[in-house]
Each structure stands twice: as structure tokens, then as C-alpha cells.
Scaffold this motif. Structure first.
Motif, PDB file in Angstrom:
ATOM      1  N   PRO A 208       0.799  -1.236   0.000  1.00 43.32           N
ATOM      2  CA  PRO A 208       0.000   0.000   0.000  1.00 43.32           C
ATOM      3  C   PRO A 208       0.832   1.287   0.000  1.00 43.32           C
ATOM      4  O   PRO A 208       1.939   1.324   0.550  1.00 43.32           O
ATOM      5  CB  PRO A 208      -0.794  -0.087   1.305  1.00 43.32           C
ATOM      6  CG  PRO A 208      -0.731  -1.505   1.716  1.00 43.32           C
ATOM      7  CD  PRO A 208       0.542  -2.050   1.183  1.00 43.32           C
ATOM      8  N   CYS A 209       0.256   2.318  -0.576  1.00 47.01           N
ATOM      9  CA  CYS A 209       0.837   3.655  -0.498  1.00 47.01           C
ATOM     10  C   CYS A 209       0.639   4.168   0.937  1.00 47.01           C
ATOM     11  O   CYS A 209      -0.056   3.544   1.749  1.00 47.01           O
ATOM     12  CB  CYS A 209       0.176   4.598  -1.506  1.00 47.01           C
ATOM     13  SG  CYS A 209      -1.516   5.083  -1.074  1.00 47.01           S
ATOM     14  N   LEU A 210       1.198   5.306   1.235  1.00 46.80           N
ATOM     15  CA  LEU A 210       1.118   5.879   2.576  1.00 46.80           C
ATOM     16  C   LEU A 210      -0.327   6.128   3.013  1.00 46.80           C
ATOM     17  O   LEU A 210      -0.714   5.793   4.134  1.00 46.80           O
ATOM     18  CB  LEU A 210       1.918   7.185   2.613  1.00 46.80           C
ATOM     19  CG  LEU A 210       2.066   7.870   3.951  1.00 46.80           C
ATOM     20  CD1 LEU A 210       2.729   6.961   4.967  1.00 46.80           C
ATOM     21  CD2 LEU A 210       2.855   9.154   3.788  1.00 46.80           C
ATOM     22  N   ILE A 211      -1.147   6.672   2.138  1.00 49.39           N
ATOM     23  CA  ILE A 211      -2.532   6.985   2.483  1.00 49.39           C
ATOM     24  C   ILE A 211      -3.327   5.708   2.739  1.00 49.39           C
ATOM     25  O   ILE A 211      -4.053   5.599   3.723  1.00 49.39           O
ATOM     26  CB  ILE A 211      -3.185   7.853   1.380  1.00 49.39           C
ATOM     27  CG1 ILE A 211      -2.503   9.220   1.342  1.00 49.39           C
ATOM     28  CG2 ILE A 211      -4.686   7.997   1.616  1.00 49.39           C
ATOM     29  CD1 ILE A 211      -2.835  10.058   0.134  1.00 49.39           C
ATOM     30  N   CYS A 212      -3.171   4.719   1.880  1.00 46.36           N
ATOM     31  CA  CYS A 212      -3.905   3.457   2.068  1.00 46.36           C
ATOM     32  C   CYS A 212      -3.415   2.709   3.305  1.00 46.36           C
ATOM     33  O   CYS A 212      -4.202   2.080   4.010  1.00 46.36           O
ATOM     34  CB  CYS A 212      -3.793   2.594   0.815  1.00 46.36           C
ATOM     35  SG  CYS A 212      -4.752   3.261  -0.572  1.00 46.36           S
ATOM     36  N   ALA A 213      -2.119   2.789   3.581  1.00 45.42           N
ATOM     37  CA  ALA A 213      -1.582   2.156   4.782  1.00 45.42           C
ATOM     38  C   ALA A 213      -2.207   2.773   6.026  1.00 45.42           C
ATOM     39  O   ALA A 213      -2.548   2.062   6.980  1.00 45.42           O
ATOM     40  CB  ALA A 213      -0.065   2.294   4.826  1.00 45.42           C
ATOM     41  N   ARG A 214      -2.381   4.075   6.019  1.00 47.82           N
ATOM     42  CA  ARG A 214      -3.037   4.743   7.149  1.00 47.82           C
ATOM     43  C   ARG A 214      -4.465   4.240   7.335  1.00 47.82           C
ATOM     44  O   ARG A 214      -4.911   3.998   8.451  1.00 47.82           O
ATOM     45  CB  ARG A 214      -3.041   6.246   6.936  1.00 47.82           C
ATOM     46  CG  ARG A 214      -1.690   6.895   7.093  1.00 47.82           C
ATOM     47  CD  ARG A 214      -1.767   8.378   6.778  1.00 47.82           C
ATOM     48  NE  ARG A 214      -0.471   9.008   6.939  1.00 47.82           N
ATOM     49  CZ  ARG A 214      -0.014   9.967   6.157  1.00 47.82           C
ATOM     50  NH1 ARG A 214      -0.752  10.414   5.144  1.00 47.82           N
ATOM     51  NH2 ARG A 214       1.167  10.497   6.380  1.00 47.82           N
ATOM     52  N   LEU A 215      -5.190   4.096   6.236  1.00 53.92           N
ATOM     53  CA  LEU A 215      -6.562   3.591   6.302  1.00 53.92           C
ATOM     54  C   LEU A 215      -6.600   2.178   6.887  1.00 53.92           C
ATOM     55  O   LEU A 215      -7.427   1.873   7.755  1.00 53.92           O
ATOM     56  CB  LEU A 215      -7.203   3.574   4.912  1.00 53.92           C
ATOM     57  CG  LEU A 215      -7.573   4.913   4.301  1.00 53.92           C
ATOM     58  CD1 LEU A 215      -7.938   4.738   2.826  1.00 53.92           C
ATOM     59  CD2 LEU A 215      -8.717   5.542   5.065  1.00 53.92           C
ATOM     60  N   LEU A 216      -5.715   1.321   6.421  1.00 54.28           N
ATOM     61  CA  LEU A 216      -5.687  -0.058   6.899  1.00 54.28           C
ATOM     62  C   LEU A 216      -5.260  -0.134   8.366  1.00 54.28           C
ATOM     63  O   LEU A 216      -5.806  -0.924   9.137  1.00 54.28           O
ATOM     64  CB  LEU A 216      -4.766  -0.910   6.020  1.00 54.28           C
ATOM     65  CG  LEU A 216      -5.240  -1.097   4.571  1.00 54.28           C
ATOM     66  CD1 LEU A 216      -4.154  -1.775   3.745  1.00 54.28           C
ATOM     67  CD2 LEU A 216      -6.540  -1.870   4.508  1.00 54.28           C
TER      68      LEU A 216
END
Length: 143
Positions: A94-102
Motif C-alpha cells: 500500500p501507499c502511505l494513504i492506504c496504509a493509514r486507512l488499513l
């Protein structure tokens, strides 16, 4: 992981990503990165960013798709499905933004096949949230 990779075929984005959410051996949700109706770019299956040599992290207003992981989290929210404690299989880290969501969704394990372009810079965020990161090499997925 193979299911996540096969979902990539449904994407019209130049950088195809598939994602699968599993809990207790049951697939809860599937997603892929996609261009939404009403987007201004990439409506013809070509990558606007690639055609215009736009580098990752720049001109984010011209990102033409919603990432597979963000799609999965949005689907879970809209359908009232908790992904807390689940395993996520994603074809690309994941990118940084998606990693934050997960991380905020409190997933348990993240299985990925390929590294994110430019490296897995979001790994510390996921690890700090207690997410176990497991790389499944391409050879294991397809052999």
C-alpha cells in the motif's frame, strides 16, 4: 494472493492493484483500483499520469483512480462490515494513504506480492499499528 492478482484484470488504471479481505478463511470483500464516474482523466483506459510523465506524489489532483485498499475500506464502511482483525491480501504494497486507512481499520495481517514503487515507505505506520507484514514472492503465487 492469486485472487488479489486476478482482480487486477478488472482495473483500467495503468498501475493495476487488487485487494482481498479475509476473516477466518472467508473472503469478505474484494476490490481493485478503479476510475470513478465523473473523473476527468483516464476515462479511455489510458494512464493520464503516465502519458504526461507525472511522478508519484505530485499533482495528486490528477490521480485518476481510487486505490484498491481505499475502495475496500469504503465498501466495508458502506456495507457495515468490520474488517478489524482481518487479513488483507494486496498485489502491491500500500501507499502511505492506504496504509493509514488499513492501520486505522485495525487489520491483523497484510500480505503483499510486490513492493510499492519507490519502496515500502508506509511499513513503519502499519508495524506501529501492530499489523504483521508478510511478503509472498511472485514465484509462490504463480507456481
Amino acid at each position: 494472493m492469486r485472487k488479489a492478482c486476478l482482480l487486477c484484470d478488472r482495473s483500467k488504471c495503468g498501475y493495476k492493484t487488487g485487494c482481498v479481505c479475509v476473516t477466518s478463511g472467508t473472503v469478505l470483500l474484494e476490490s481493485f483500483n478503479e476510475t470513478l464516474p465523473g473523473e476527468l482523466f483516464c476515462q479511455n483506459g489510458n494512464c493520464f499520469r503516465e502519458q504526461n510523465n507525472l511522478k508519484g506524489g505530485t499533482n495528486i489532483d490528477m490521480v485518476c483512480s481510487i486505490h484498491a485498499e481505499a475502495t475496500l475500506v469504503a465498501k466495508a464502511a458502506s456495507e457495515g462490515i468490520s474488517i478489524k482483525g482481518s487479513d488483507i491480501y494486496v498485489s502491491t504494497f500500500p501507499c502511505l494513504i492506504c496504509a493509514r486507512l488499513l492501520a486505522k481499520a485495525k487489520i491483523k495481517n497484510l500480505y503483499y506480492m510486490s513492493s510499492y514503487m519507490g519502496g515500502n515507505k508506509a511499513a513503519p505506520i502499519l508495524e506501529a499499528a501492530g499489523v504483521k507484514l508478510i511478503n509472498i514472492p511472485k514465484e509462490e503465487v504463480w507456481n
